[in-house]
Write a protein that holds these residues in place. Structure first.
Motif, PDB file in Angstrom:
ATOM      1  N   GLY A  88      83.984  53.623 -77.401  1.00  0.00           N
ATOM      2  CA  GLY A  88      84.199  52.182 -77.082  1.00  0.00           C
ATOM      3  C   GLY A  88      84.552  51.756 -75.614  1.00  0.00           C
ATOM      4  O   GLY A  88      84.789  50.605 -75.320  1.00  0.00           O
ATOM      5  N   VAL A  89      84.936  52.911 -74.828  1.00  0.00           N
ATOM      6  CA  VAL A  89      85.502  52.554 -73.667  1.00  0.00           C
ATOM      7  C   VAL A  89      84.880  53.622 -72.665  1.00  0.00           C
ATOM      8  O   VAL A  89      84.787  54.641 -72.811  1.00  0.00           O
ATOM      9  CB  VAL A  89      87.100  52.668 -73.755  1.00  0.00           C
ATOM     10  N   LEU A 120      89.169  43.832 -61.613  1.00  0.00           N
ATOM     11  CA  LEU A 120      87.814  43.324 -62.495  1.00  0.00           C
ATOM     12  C   LEU A 120      87.294  44.585 -63.068  1.00  0.00           C
ATOM     13  O   LEU A 120      87.261  45.760 -62.572  1.00  0.00           O
ATOM     14  CB  LEU A 120      87.102  42.605 -61.563  1.00  0.00           C
ATOM     15  N   CYS A 121      86.853  44.507 -64.295  1.00  0.00           N
ATOM     16  CA  CYS A 121      86.211  45.337 -65.222  1.00  0.00           C
ATOM     17  C   CYS A 121      86.921  46.576 -65.377  1.00  0.00           C
ATOM     18  O   CYS A 121      86.726  47.520 -65.153  1.00  0.00           O
ATOM     19  CB  CYS A 121      85.027  45.827 -64.323  1.00  0.00           C
ATOM     20  N   THR A 122      88.440  46.361 -65.852  1.00  0.00           N
ATOM     21  CA  THR A 122      89.287  47.410 -65.897  1.00  0.00           C
ATOM     22  C   THR A 122      89.095  48.509 -66.819  1.00  0.00           C
ATOM     23  O   THR A 122      89.364  49.573 -66.783  1.00  0.00           O
ATOM     24  CB  THR A 122      90.687  46.717 -66.279  1.00  0.00           C
ATOM     25  N   GLY A 123      88.050  48.063 -67.934  1.00  0.00           N
ATOM     26  CA  GLY A 123      87.654  49.345 -68.875  1.00  0.00           C
ATOM     27  C   GLY A 123      88.967  49.801 -69.407  1.00  0.00           C
ATOM     28  O   GLY A 123      89.769  48.990 -70.165  1.00  0.00           O
ATOM     29  N   SER A 124      89.289  51.003 -69.317  1.00  0.00           N
ATOM     30  CA  SER A 124      90.615  51.653 -70.114  1.00  0.00           C
ATOM     31  C   SER A 124      91.873  51.320 -69.467  1.00  0.00           C
ATOM     32  O   SER A 124      92.839  51.479 -69.788  1.00  0.00           O
ATOM     33  CB  SER A 124      90.423  53.031 -69.958  1.00  0.00           C
ATOM     34  N   TRP A 152      91.175  49.384 -75.833  1.00  0.00           N
ATOM     35  CA  TRP A 152      91.659  50.578 -75.301  1.00  0.00           C
ATOM     36  C   TRP A 152      92.706  50.039 -74.058  1.00  0.00           C
ATOM     37  O   TRP A 152      93.954  50.839 -74.006  1.00  0.00           O
ATOM     38  CB  TRP A 152      90.662  51.496 -74.588  1.00  0.00           C
ATOM     39  N   ALA A 153      92.504  49.192 -73.199  1.00  0.00           N
ATOM     40  CA  ALA A 153      93.066  48.765 -72.126  1.00  0.00           C
ATOM     41  C   ALA A 153      94.426  48.048 -72.750  1.00  0.00           C
ATOM     42  O   ALA A 153      95.708  48.526 -71.967  1.00  0.00           O
ATOM     43  CB  ALA A 153      92.331  47.612 -71.569  1.00  0.00           C
TER      44      ALA A 153
END
Length: 282
Positions: A88-89, A120-124, A152-153
Motif C-alpha cells: 500500500g505504499v 509533495l507526494c510524500t508516500g512513506s 504509512w506516512a
C-alpha cells in the motif's frame, strides 16, 4: 542444522534464477532479518535451527516471486532513518536519497529564520522524515493523496513535528502560498505505455497512483510546476525526481513557462538523469 554459508548460497541461487537483481544482497538481508542480527554479523552466526531454516526458506520463496524485499522485512533504510513500509505504499529507492540530500542542503542554506519546506507526494514520508531529521529547525509540511500510503506516512512521521495532510497536491497548503523556501517532490512519472517494462516489484506491489502519470509520464510534473509556483516565495527552489529518459523533457516543463531560473538536471551515482531543480524567478 544448516550452516549459514550453505543457506546463503542456496538462497542466492534461488533468487538469481528468479531474476532478482541483487540475489546475494537480498539473501543476506533476509537471513539477517530471520536471525535478528546485522548483515555484518552473519559470518559469526551459528548454524540455523530447523525453525529458522523454515522461516528463511519461506521468505526466500516469497522474494523469488518478486515480492519486494522491504515488504518482507517491514523496513526500508533511507539516508539516516529507518522507515516502516509494506503493501500500500511506494517503497523508497536509494536514488531518491540524492533528491532528499539536495532538499536538505537547500533548507540549510536559509539563514536568519527557520526554513519552510513542503514535500509533495510524500508516500512513506521518506523525504520529509529525512529533512526534519537532518534539519531539525525546519518547518516541514507533507501531503499524500493515497489513503493507504498516508497511513504509512503517519506511522513514519508520528512525533517528528512534520505537518502531514491527506489530499491532492494540487490544492495542498493554500495557507503557505508565497512563503515556502523549498518544495520537493518524488511524483509519479512512468508513462502508461511503459507498463510492461516496469520491474515486477514495483508494477505488482507499489500503488499505481505512485507510479504512472499519463501517456508521457509528465502529467504530475506539470501539476507540480503550478503548485510550486504558488507555494514558493521569490527565489525559492523546487526539486523533483523523474525517469532517466526524462532528463530533457522534465526540466522542459519548468523551462517552458518562463517562471523559473537556474533550471538544471542532475544525474544519479550511475550517471543517469535523475532529478531536476529550479529557482522561482519572480
Amino acid at each position: 542444522m544448516t550452516e549459514v554459508r550453505v543457506a546463503l548460497a542456496a538462497a542466492a541461487t534461488t533468487l538469481e534464477a528468479a531474476g532478482v537483481d541483487s540475489p546475494v544482497n537480498d539473501a543476506e538481508w533476509l537471513l539477517a532479518h530471520v536471525l535478528g542480527t546485522g548483515r555484518g554479523s552473519l559470518a559469526l552466526a551459528p548454524a540455523l535451527t530447523p525453525d529458522q531454516e523454515q522461516a528463511y526458506d519461506a521468505l526466500v520463496q516469497r522474494r523469488a516471486t518478486r515480492e519486494p524485499l522491504q515488504h518482507l522485512t517491514g523496513t526500508a533504510g533511507f539516508r539516516y532513518v529507518e522507515l516502516a513500509v509494506g503493501p500500500g505504499v511506494f517503497t523508497p529507492r536509494p536514488e531518491t536519497e540524492l533528491l532528499a540530500g539536495w532538499a536538505i542542503e537547500a533548507a540549510r542554506a536559509v539563514t536568519g529564520r527557520a526554513p519552510v519546506v513542503v514535500d509533495l507526494c510524500t508516500g512513506s514520508g521518506a523525504i520529509a522524515r529525512s529533512i526534519v531529521d537532518e534539519v531539525p529547525q525546519a518547518q516541514v509540511h507533507a501531503v499524500e493523496l493515497d489513503p493507504s500510503a498516508h497511513r504509512w506516512a503517519q506511522q513514519n512521521l508520528d512525533g517528528t513535528g512534520v505537518d502531514l495532510c491527506q489530499g491532492d497536491m494540487a490544492q495542498a497548503f493554500p495557507e503557505l502560498d508565497g512563503t515556502v523556501d523549498v518544495v520537493v517532490c518524488n511524483p509519479p512519472y512512468i508513462p502508461l505505455e511503459a507498463w510492461e517494462s516496469v520491474a515486477p516489484e514495483a508494477r505488482d506491489h507499489d500503488p499505481h497512483l505512485a507510479l504512472f502519470s499519463g501517456d508521457d509520464g509528465l502529467v504530475a510534473m506539470r501539476v507540480l510546476e503550478q503548485v510550486a509556483t504558488r507555494l514558493l516565495r521569490s527565489g525559492g527552489v523546487v526539486g523533483a525526481e523523474h525517469a532517466d529518459l526524462q532528463g530533457e523533457s522534465a526540466p522542459g516543463v519548468f523551462a517552458a513557462t518562463g517562471r523559473w531560473a537556474d533550471v538544471r538536471d542532475h544525474r544519479d551515482l550511475a550517471g543517469r538523469p535523475r532529478y531536476l531543480t529550479a529557482r522561482l524567478a519572480r
